[in-house]
Design a protein around this motif. Structure first.
Motif, PDB file in Angstrom:
ATOM      1  N   VAL A  27      34.873  41.652  87.768  1.00 49.84           N
ATOM      2  CA  VAL A  27      34.146  42.836  87.291  1.00 49.84           C
ATOM      3  C   VAL A  27      33.586  42.486  85.916  1.00 49.84           C
ATOM      4  O   VAL A  27      34.304  42.463  84.927  1.00 49.84           O
ATOM      5  CB  VAL A  27      35.060  44.066  87.228  1.00 49.84           C
ATOM      6  CG1 VAL A  27      34.284  45.272  86.687  1.00 49.84           C
ATOM      7  CG2 VAL A  27      35.626  44.395  88.607  1.00 49.84           C
ATOM      8  N   VAL A  28      32.289  42.206  85.869  1.00 46.77           N
ATOM      9  CA  VAL A  28      31.678  41.698  84.640  1.00 46.77           C
ATOM     10  C   VAL A  28      31.331  42.807  83.655  1.00 46.77           C
ATOM     11  O   VAL A  28      31.102  42.542  82.477  1.00 46.77           O
ATOM     12  CB  VAL A  28      30.418  40.851  84.946  1.00 46.77           C
ATOM     13  CG1 VAL A  28      30.809  39.631  85.759  1.00 46.77           C
ATOM     14  CG2 VAL A  28      29.374  41.677  85.705  1.00 46.77           C
ATOM     15  N   ALA A  29      31.265  44.067  84.130  1.00 46.84           N
ATOM     16  CA  ALA A  29      30.962  45.176  83.229  1.00 46.84           C
ATOM     17  C   ALA A  29      31.329  46.501  83.885  1.00 46.84           C
ATOM     18  O   ALA A  29      31.255  46.643  85.105  1.00 46.84           O
ATOM     19  CB  ALA A  29      29.476  45.187  82.841  1.00 46.84           C
ATOM     20  N   LEU A  37      23.913  51.391  82.636  1.00 44.86           N
ATOM     21  CA  LEU A  37      23.883  50.522  83.808  1.00 44.86           C
ATOM     22  C   LEU A  37      22.621  49.674  83.825  1.00 44.86           C
ATOM     23  O   LEU A  37      22.682  48.445  83.999  1.00 44.86           O
ATOM     24  CB  LEU A  37      23.963  51.372  85.076  1.00 44.86           C
ATOM     25  CG  LEU A  37      23.706  50.641  86.401  1.00 44.86           C
ATOM     26  CD1 LEU A  37      24.704  49.518  86.615  1.00 44.86           C
ATOM     27  CD2 LEU A  37      23.743  51.632  87.571  1.00 44.86           C
ATOM     28  N   LEU A  38      21.472  50.311  83.645  1.00 46.27           N
ATOM     29  CA  LEU A  38      20.207  49.576  83.670  1.00 46.27           C
ATOM     30  C   LEU A  38      20.143  48.557  82.542  1.00 46.27           C
ATOM     31  O   LEU A  38      19.677  47.425  82.738  1.00 46.27           O
ATOM     32  CB  LEU A  38      19.036  50.557  83.575  1.00 46.27           C
ATOM     33  CG  LEU A  38      18.876  51.522  84.765  1.00 46.27           C
ATOM     34  CD1 LEU A  38      17.780  52.536  84.489  1.00 46.27           C
ATOM     35  CD2 LEU A  38      18.577  50.743  86.048  1.00 46.27           C
ATOM     36  N   LYS A  39      20.609  48.922  81.369  1.00 49.22           N
ATOM     37  CA  LYS A  39      20.594  48.004  80.227  1.00 49.22           C
ATOM     38  C   LYS A  39      21.533  46.825  80.474  1.00 49.22           C
ATOM     39  O   LYS A  39      21.196  45.675  80.173  1.00 49.22           O
ATOM     40  CB  LYS A  39      20.999  48.726  78.944  1.00 49.22           C
ATOM     41  CG  LYS A  39      20.932  47.846  77.695  1.00 49.22           C
ATOM     42  CD  LYS A  39      21.313  48.612  76.446  1.00 49.22           C
ATOM     43  CE  LYS A  39      21.108  47.752  75.193  1.00 49.22           C
ATOM     44  NZ  LYS A  39      21.865  46.474  75.268  1.00 49.22           N
ATOM     45  N   THR A  40      22.697  47.103  81.028  1.00 53.04           N
ATOM     46  CA  THR A  40      23.669  46.044  81.282  1.00 53.04           C
ATOM     47  C   THR A  40      23.115  45.020  82.274  1.00 53.04           C
ATOM     48  O   THR A  40      23.235  43.803  82.060  1.00 53.04           O
ATOM     49  CB  THR A  40      24.978  46.638  81.835  1.00 53.04           C
ATOM     50  OG1 THR A  40      25.576  47.452  80.826  1.00 53.04           O
ATOM     51  CG2 THR A  40      25.954  45.532  82.235  1.00 53.04           C
ATOM     52  N   VAL A  41      22.512  45.503  83.349  1.00 51.79           N
ATOM     53  CA  VAL A  41      21.952  44.586  84.342  1.00 51.79           C
ATOM     54  C   VAL A  41      20.800  43.783  83.737  1.00 51.79           C
ATOM     55  O   VAL A  41      20.668  42.577  83.994  1.00 51.79           O
ATOM     56  CB  VAL A  41      21.487  45.355  85.594  1.00 51.79           C
ATOM     57  CG1 VAL A  41      20.759  44.417  86.562  1.00 51.79           C
ATOM     58  CG2 VAL A  41      22.681  45.989  86.299  1.00 51.79           C
ATOM     59  N   ALA A  42      19.970  44.425  82.926  1.00 51.87           N
ATOM     60  CA  ALA A  42      18.868  43.713  82.279  1.00 51.87           C
ATOM     61  C   ALA A  42      19.405  42.618  81.354  1.00 51.87           C
ATOM     62  O   ALA A  42      18.864  41.502  81.307  1.00 51.87           O
ATOM     63  CB  ALA A  42      17.998  44.687  81.495  1.00 51.87           C
ATOM     64  N   ASP A  43      20.466  42.936  80.607  1.00 49.99           N
ATOM     65  CA  ASP A  43      21.076  41.949  79.708  1.00 49.99           C
ATOM     66  C   ASP A  43      21.656  40.777  80.503  1.00 49.99           C
ATOM     67  O   ASP A  43      21.526  39.613  80.104  1.00 49.99           O
ATOM     68  CB  ASP A  43      22.174  42.600  78.858  1.00 49.99           C
ATOM     69  CG  ASP A  43      21.616  43.558  77.815  1.00 49.99           C
ATOM     70  OD1 ASP A  43      20.397  43.496  77.543  1.00 49.99           O
ATOM     71  OD2 ASP A  43      22.397  44.376  77.294  1.00 49.99           O
ATOM     72  N   PRO A  51      24.873  40.206  88.565  1.00 44.76           N
ATOM     73  CA  PRO A  51      26.010  40.435  89.455  1.00 44.76           C
ATOM     74  C   PRO A  51      25.582  40.313  90.910  1.00 44.76           C
ATOM     75  O   PRO A  51      24.393  40.348  91.234  1.00 44.76           O
ATOM     76  CB  PRO A  51      26.423  41.875  89.124  1.00 44.76           C
ATOM     77  CG  PRO A  51      25.126  42.523  88.724  1.00 44.76           C
ATOM     78  CD  PRO A  51      24.385  41.460  87.955  1.00 44.76           C
ATOM     79  N   ASP A  52      26.569  40.198  91.793  1.00 42.25           N
ATOM     80  CA  ASP A  52      26.280  40.184  93.226  1.00 42.25           C
ATOM     81  C   ASP A  52      26.112  41.598  93.757  1.00 42.25           C
ATOM     82  O   ASP A  52      25.382  41.829  94.723  1.00 42.25           O
ATOM     83  CB  ASP A  52      27.429  39.507  93.983  1.00 42.25           C
ATOM     84  CG  ASP A  52      27.626  38.072  93.548  1.00 42.25           C
ATOM     85  OD1 ASP A  52      26.671  37.288  93.672  1.00 42.25           O
ATOM     86  OD2 ASP A  52      28.728  37.744  93.067  1.00 42.25           O
ATOM     87  N   VAL A  53      26.788  42.558  93.109  1.00 40.94           N
ATOM     88  CA  VAL A  53      26.753  43.935  93.603  1.00 40.94           C
ATOM     89  C   VAL A  53      27.020  44.910  92.461  1.00 40.94           C
ATOM     90  O   VAL A  53      27.763  44.597  91.523  1.00 40.94           O
ATOM     91  CB  VAL A  53      27.794  44.139  94.738  1.00 40.94           C
ATOM     92  CG1 VAL A  53      29.201  43.882  94.246  1.00 40.94           C
ATOM     93  CG2 VAL A  53      27.678  45.518  95.371  1.00 40.94           C
ATOM     94  N   VAL A  54      26.390  46.071  92.553  1.00 42.43           N
ATOM     95  CA  VAL A  54      26.624  47.178  91.621  1.00 42.43           C
ATOM     96  C   VAL A  54      27.238  48.327  92.401  1.00 42.43           C
ATOM     97  O   VAL A  54      26.743  48.695  93.474  1.00 42.43           O
ATOM     98  CB  VAL A  54      25.304  47.644  90.962  1.00 42.43           C
ATOM     99  CG1 VAL A  54      25.511  48.964  90.218  1.00 42.43           C
ATOM    100  CG2 VAL A  54      24.780  46.584  90.015  1.00 42.43           C
TER     101      VAL A  54
END
Length: 219
Positions: A27-29, A37-43, A51-54
């Motif tokens: 679990v990376v975040a 969520l959107l910011k984390t994935v962009a980073d 990630p492989d899945v959200v």
């Protein structure tokens, strides 16, 4: 697999994190709202560590209406390689339909009660991460009920509708055969009939299983 969890309930977020971590996943975040969520994935994308899945709640701050599913739909558009599994307290047809529209790869919609069934939940997360589909049986039942009114499935027999519902949950032919206590060959025949009646040609490949569901969702 690498997972990002978006859930405003700290207890549930930490519980999901512990559950997946204990089973060997990363679990990376973990975040509490859609913007994060959107910011984390962009980073993570900027660091080439997507990630492989959200796993995301449908409703999150600030209004607790549709922030989560809106973020999920955007992620599916911007990062088609990421699986997206949304959790909801209730079956919400509009959100389910919007999430399932378009590409059929790597998408899931489960009720939160399903999280209590640990094995099924983790199997669903893994299936979505690998590009498969995971739909809660209650979601499937409600969407099938609506689609019948539109006569999309008018040509299917009751058994074929039952098989279609199990297909939509992401079950394999063998799993369907065990559930219905019939042979694998019988299930294969039902599946073939479903594809034929819904005009899904062999050229549609493996995605015909999901396209069979999307046919009536988008009608």
């Amino acid at each position: 697999m690498r997972v990002v969890i978006a859930e405003d309930s700290v207890l549930l977020r930490e519980g999901l994190t512990r559950l997946l971590t204990d089973l060997g996943h990363d679990v990376v975040a973990g975040v509490g709202d859609a913007e994060a969520l959107l910011k984390t994935v962009a980073d993570l994308d900027a660091r080439e560590e997507l990630p492989d899945v959200v796993v995301a709640d449908v409703r999150m701050p600030p209004t607790h209406t549709d922030e989560g599913v809106r973020a999920a739909v955007r992620l599916r558009k911007d990062y088609p390689g990421i699986g997206v599994l949304v959790l909801s307290q209730y079956v919400e047809e509009q959100y389910a339909t919007e999430l399932l529209a378009g590409s059929s790869r790597g998408v899931g919609y489960l009720l939160k009660d399903r999280v209590a069934e640990v094995r099924e939940f983790v199997d669903a997360v893994v299936r979505v991460a690998q590009g498969g589909t995971a739909l809660d049986p209650e979601v499937v039942a409600q969407l099938l009920g609506r689609s019948r009114k539109q006569d999309v499935l008018a040509g299917l027999t009751p058994r074929e509708r039952e098989v279609l519902g199990l297909m939509a949950e992401g079950r394999t032919n063998s799993a369907i055969a065990r559930q219905l206590v019939v042979s694998d060959g019988a299930v294969e025949k039902h599946v073939s009939n479903i594809f034929q009646k819904l005009a899904l040609s062999p050229s549609d490949g493996d995605h015909r299983r999901v396209l069979a569901v999307l046919t009536y969702l988008n009608s």
